[in-house]
Scaffold this active site. Structure first.
Site, PDB file in Angstrom:
ATOM      1  N   ASN A 204      31.923  17.033  27.813  1.00 35.66           N
ATOM      2  CA  ASN A 204      32.108  18.455  27.517  1.00 35.66           C
ATOM      3  C   ASN A 204      33.496  18.610  26.894  1.00 35.66           C
ATOM      4  OD1 ASN A 204      32.467  21.188  27.467  1.00 35.66           O
ATOM      5  ND2 ASN A 204      31.981  21.532  29.620  1.00 35.66           N
TER       6      ASN A 204
ATOM      7  N   ARG B 268      27.776  18.384  25.383  1.00 35.96           N
ATOM      8  CA  ARG B 268      27.609  19.836  25.354  1.00 35.96           C
ATOM      9  C   ARG B 268      28.032  20.326  23.968  1.00 35.96           C
ATOM     10  NH1 ARG B 268      31.631  24.384  27.470  1.00 35.96           N
ATOM     11  NH2 ARG B 268      30.293  26.146  27.026  1.00 35.96           N
TER      12      ARG B 268
ATOM     13  N   HIS C  66      26.039  30.106  27.591  1.00 37.57           N
ATOM     14  CA  HIS C  66      25.857  29.663  28.993  1.00 37.57           C
ATOM     15  C   HIS C  66      24.395  29.282  29.251  1.00 37.57           C
ATOM     16  CE1 HIS C  66      29.372  32.539  30.210  1.00 37.57           C
ATOM     17  NE2 HIS C  66      29.835  31.301  30.089  1.00 37.57           N
TER      18      HIS C  66
ATOM     19  N   HIS D 228      25.842  34.807  35.489  1.00 39.19           N
ATOM     20  CA  HIS D 228      26.841  33.732  35.426  1.00 39.19           C
ATOM     21  C   HIS D 228      28.201  34.425  35.327  1.00 39.19           C
ATOM     22  CE1 HIS D 228      28.360  29.686  33.947  1.00 39.19           C
ATOM     23  NE2 HIS D 228      29.347  30.495  33.652  1.00 39.19           N
ATOM     24  N   LEU D 229      28.885  34.516  36.481  1.00 39.48           N
ATOM     25  CA  LEU D 229      30.144  35.259  36.526  1.00 39.48           C
ATOM     26  C   LEU D 229      31.302  34.306  36.738  1.00 39.48           C
ATOM     27  CD1 LEU D 229      29.015  38.233  38.854  1.00 39.48           C
ATOM     28  CD2 LEU D 229      28.773  38.026  36.375  1.00 39.48           C
ATOM     29  N   GLY D 230      31.914  33.897  35.633  1.00 36.42           N
ATOM     30  CA  GLY D 230      33.094  33.033  35.695  1.00 36.42           C
ATOM     31  C   GLY D 230      34.155  33.680  34.829  1.00 36.42           C
TER      32      GLY D 230
ATOM     33  N   GLY E 132      34.400  33.278  31.674  1.00 38.34           N
ATOM     34  CA  GLY E 132      33.444  33.865  30.728  1.00 38.34           C
ATOM     35  C   GLY E 132      32.244  34.307  31.573  1.00 38.34           C
TER      36      GLY E 132
ATOM     37  N   ARG F 152      38.141  38.890  27.954  1.00 39.19           N
ATOM     38  CA  ARG F 152      37.337  39.506  26.887  1.00 39.19           C
ATOM     39  C   ARG F 152      36.849  40.883  27.308  1.00 39.19           C
ATOM     40  NH1 ARG F 152      33.788  34.492  26.881  1.00 39.19           N
ATOM     41  NH2 ARG F 152      35.094  32.932  25.884  1.00 39.19           N
TER      42      ARG F 152
ATOM     43  N   ARG G 168      40.705  35.735  41.548  1.00 42.30           N
ATOM     44  CA  ARG G 168      41.299  35.652  42.892  1.00 42.30           C
ATOM     45  C   ARG G 168      42.530  36.558  42.997  1.00 42.30           C
ATOM     46  NH1 ARG G 168      40.631  29.293  42.600  1.00 42.30           N
ATOM     47  NH2 ARG G 168      41.070  29.965  40.488  1.00 42.30           N
TER      48      ARG G 168
ATOM     49  N   GLY H 201      32.251  30.527  39.004  1.00 37.37           N
ATOM     50  CA  GLY H 201      33.408  30.719  39.895  1.00 37.37           C
ATOM     51  C   GLY H 201      33.388  32.004  40.704  1.00 37.37           C
TER      52      GLY H 201
ATOM     53  N   ASN I 282      31.525  32.557  44.623  1.00 32.78           N
ATOM     54  CA  ASN I 282      32.551  32.635  45.669  1.00 32.78           C
ATOM     55  C   ASN I 282      32.901  34.017  46.180  1.00 32.78           C
ATOM     56  OD1 ASN I 282      33.401  29.793  45.960  1.00 32.78           O
ATOM     57  ND2 ASN I 282      33.834  30.005  43.776  1.00 32.78           N
TER      58      ASN I 282
ATOM     59  N   GLU J 185      26.049  22.427  35.179  1.00 30.55           N
ATOM     60  CA  GLU J 185      25.727  22.215  33.767  1.00 30.55           C
ATOM     61  C   GLU J 185      25.694  20.728  33.415  1.00 30.55           C
ATOM     62  OE1 GLU J 185      27.605  25.703  31.277  1.00 30.55           O
ATOM     63  OE2 GLU J 185      28.723  25.441  33.112  1.00 30.55           O
TER      64      GLU J 185
HETATM   65  P1  AMP Z   1      34.646  29.521  36.141  1.00 27.93           P
HETATM   66  O1  AMP Z   1      34.911  30.012  34.738  1.00 27.93           O
HETATM   67  O2  AMP Z   1      33.200  29.434  36.494  1.00 27.93           O
HETATM   68  O3  AMP Z   1      35.401  28.266  36.476  1.00 27.93           O
HETATM   69  O4  AMP Z   1      35.233  30.649  37.120  1.00 27.93           O
HETATM   70  C1  AMP Z   1      36.594  30.964  37.127  1.00 27.93           C
HETATM   71  C2  AMP Z   1      36.789  32.286  37.861  1.00 27.93           C
HETATM   72  O5  AMP Z   1      36.267  32.171  39.201  1.00 27.93           O
HETATM   73  C3  AMP Z   1      38.245  32.679  37.970  1.00 27.93           C
HETATM   74  O6  AMP Z   1      38.415  34.046  37.629  1.00 27.93           O
HETATM   75  C4  AMP Z   1      38.535  32.473  39.463  1.00 27.93           C
HETATM   76  O7  AMP Z   1      39.520  33.344  39.930  1.00 27.93           O
HETATM   77  C5  AMP Z   1      37.195  32.782  40.084  1.00 27.93           C
HETATM   78  N1  AMP Z   1      37.115  32.249  41.439  1.00 27.93           N
HETATM   79  C6  AMP Z   1      37.199  30.963  41.833  1.00 27.93           C
HETATM   80  N2  AMP Z   1      37.180  30.863  43.199  1.00 27.93           N
HETATM   81  C7  AMP Z   1      37.090  32.140  43.664  1.00 27.93           C
HETATM   82  C8  AMP Z   1      37.047  32.729  44.965  1.00 27.93           C
HETATM   83  N3  AMP Z   1      37.096  31.982  46.058  1.00 27.93           N
HETATM   84  N4  AMP Z   1      36.944  34.078  45.053  1.00 27.93           N
HETATM   85  C9  AMP Z   1      36.898  34.842  43.949  1.00 27.93           C
HETATM   86  N5  AMP Z   1      36.961  34.347  42.690  1.00 27.93           N
HETATM   87  C10 AMP Z   1      37.055  33.027  42.539  1.00 27.93           C
END
Ligand code: AMP
Length: 401
Positions: free
Chosen positions: A7, A91, A180, A208-210, A212, A241, A286, A332, A336, A385
């Protein structure tokens, strides 16, 4: 049979060596800050001490070299020779309309990926760098491209067309593509297993909440709509974004502040979302949550807007599928944050959805988090992934024989 999953980002190269028969991860790691001062190499092999070293990585070829050398290294390695790697899965972010599934990489495919680069210049160029570096060092090993956009190629015309002159679609393929896809596909598969049903019977919404973030409506196993668009800028409020806005905002701010399109696009991609709404507090969820817990006004507003926008998409996709059986949270934030899942699900009680507060508190574990009598199941499903790319690579290889 071992598959190396690559990746490649603009300044990083993440990798995993996966045994596709047992689905065991033999090694995983990253080459970070490639071509930037302070490059780092992390290599974690099963039952061995993790290597974490600062080394000079001038380019992606340097990164591939150190990865392959370490894989076969007598002391730290896990294989005797590179011949033990049956295939490499890459990827690739944008496959345009050309790629509706994964494909074995040959010169024509490389050319087509280059052509799609117009749509995702930074991403596809980085992905191609990884492919070229691998090709140079393992010329005989088959390689497969797995596209972020491919899963969404099943969207119907009414979902992917923008309401602009049709000419732009015909001339330049301006339309919604979505991203995604590998994650949405993996999570939808797992949801069916958790619900003990066939995907062909299910209407699912995957969030999918990260950093991005995107939401996809998966009807009977196929993506029928998704929140990201021509680029990953559309849809949800993300780390930096903006997600959806009225395009007139650009002209309005541009006039007021004498800013050009390039600067405004940079603002939408890098200075907006949680970062922008929280007044520069942070793009990291976080940080936003801990400020929210201290009642920080800016964090409260950012978090509320994030949850509201996500719930609104879930509502619209429930309409698009004329119903929903399961809602999945991944990546992420989705995996979590019980807080954000609770805030989102509070908008959805009209569906007869009942969250189980104890289950919702548990972090990062694959499970159903609604009560027995909930009309709609809500699930937390950690995405994978890399495993999906390894599976796709194996599948293409078998199909190609
Ligand atoms: P990703 O792009 O999937 O790696 O997700 C990253 C996002 O997940 C970041 O905004 C992190 O702050 C959030 N994240 C990771 N661990 C936690 C947690 N324990 N509680 C809340 N948000 C989290």
């Amino acid at each position: 049979m071992k598959v190396l999953v690559i990746n490649c980002g603009s300044s990083s190269l993440k990798f995993q060596l996966i045994d596709v028969e047992t689905e065991e991860v033999i090694v995983k790691g990253i080459c970070d800050r490639i071509a930037i001062e302070g490059s780092r190499f992390v290599f974690s092999a099963l039952n061995k001490e993790t290597i974490d070293s600062k080394i000079v990585l001038k380019n992606h070829a340097d990164a591939m070299k150190i990865i392959l050398e370490t894989l076969t290294d007598e002391k730290n390695g896990v294989i005797k020779s590179l011949d033990e790697i049956t295939a490499v899965g890459h990827r690739v972010v944008h496959g345009g309309e050309r790629f509706a599934s994964s494909v074995i990489i040959n010169d024509d495919v490389i050319k087509a990926i280059e052509e799609c680069s117009d749509l995702a210049p930074l991403h596809n160029k980085a992905n191609l760098t990884g492919i070229q570096a691998c090709k140079k060092m393992m010329p005989e090993t088959p390689m497969v491209a797995v596209f972020d956009t491919a899963f969404h190629q099943t969207m119907p015309e009414e979902a992917y067309l923008y309401g602009i002159p049709y000419d732009y679609y015909e001339k330049y393929k301006v339309r919604k593509y979505g991203f995604h896809g590998t994650s949405h596909a993996y999570v939808a598969q797992r949801a069916a297993v958790l619900m003990d049903k066939d995907q062909k019977e299910l209407k699912l919404i995957v969030c999918h909440l990260g950093n991005g973030a995107s939401v996809t409506a998966v009807k009977y196993g196929k993506s029928i709509d998704t929140s990201m668009g021509l680029t990953p800028l559309e849809g949800l409020i993300m780390g930096t974004r903006s997600g959806d806005i009225d395009p007139s905002v650009l002209g309005y701010i541009g006039n007021k502040e004498n800013k050009g399109l390039e600067e405004l696009m940079k603002m939408l991609n890098h200075d907006s979302g949680l970062l922008g709404l929280s007044g520069g507090e942070s793009s990291d969820f976080r940080d936003i949550v801990s400020a929210y817990e201290k009642n920080d006004e800016r964090a409260v507003r950012a978090l509320k807007a994030f949850a509201y926008r996500t719930a609104k998409y879930i509502g619209s996709y429930t309409a698009a599928m004329n119903g929903v059986d399961g809602i999945c949270f991944t990546a992420g934030i989705g995996e979590n944050s019980g807080l954000v899942r609770d805030m989102i699900c509070n908008y959805l009680t009209y569906l007869g959805l009942k969250l189980d507060p104890d289950k919702n508190e548990k972090r990062g574990k694959e499970q159903i988090i609604t009560t027995q009598d909930s009309n709609v199941k809500v699930m937390v499903i950690p995405t994978n992934e890399e495993l999906m790319i390894a599976r796709e690579t194996y599948k293409e290889l078998k199909n190609g024989k």
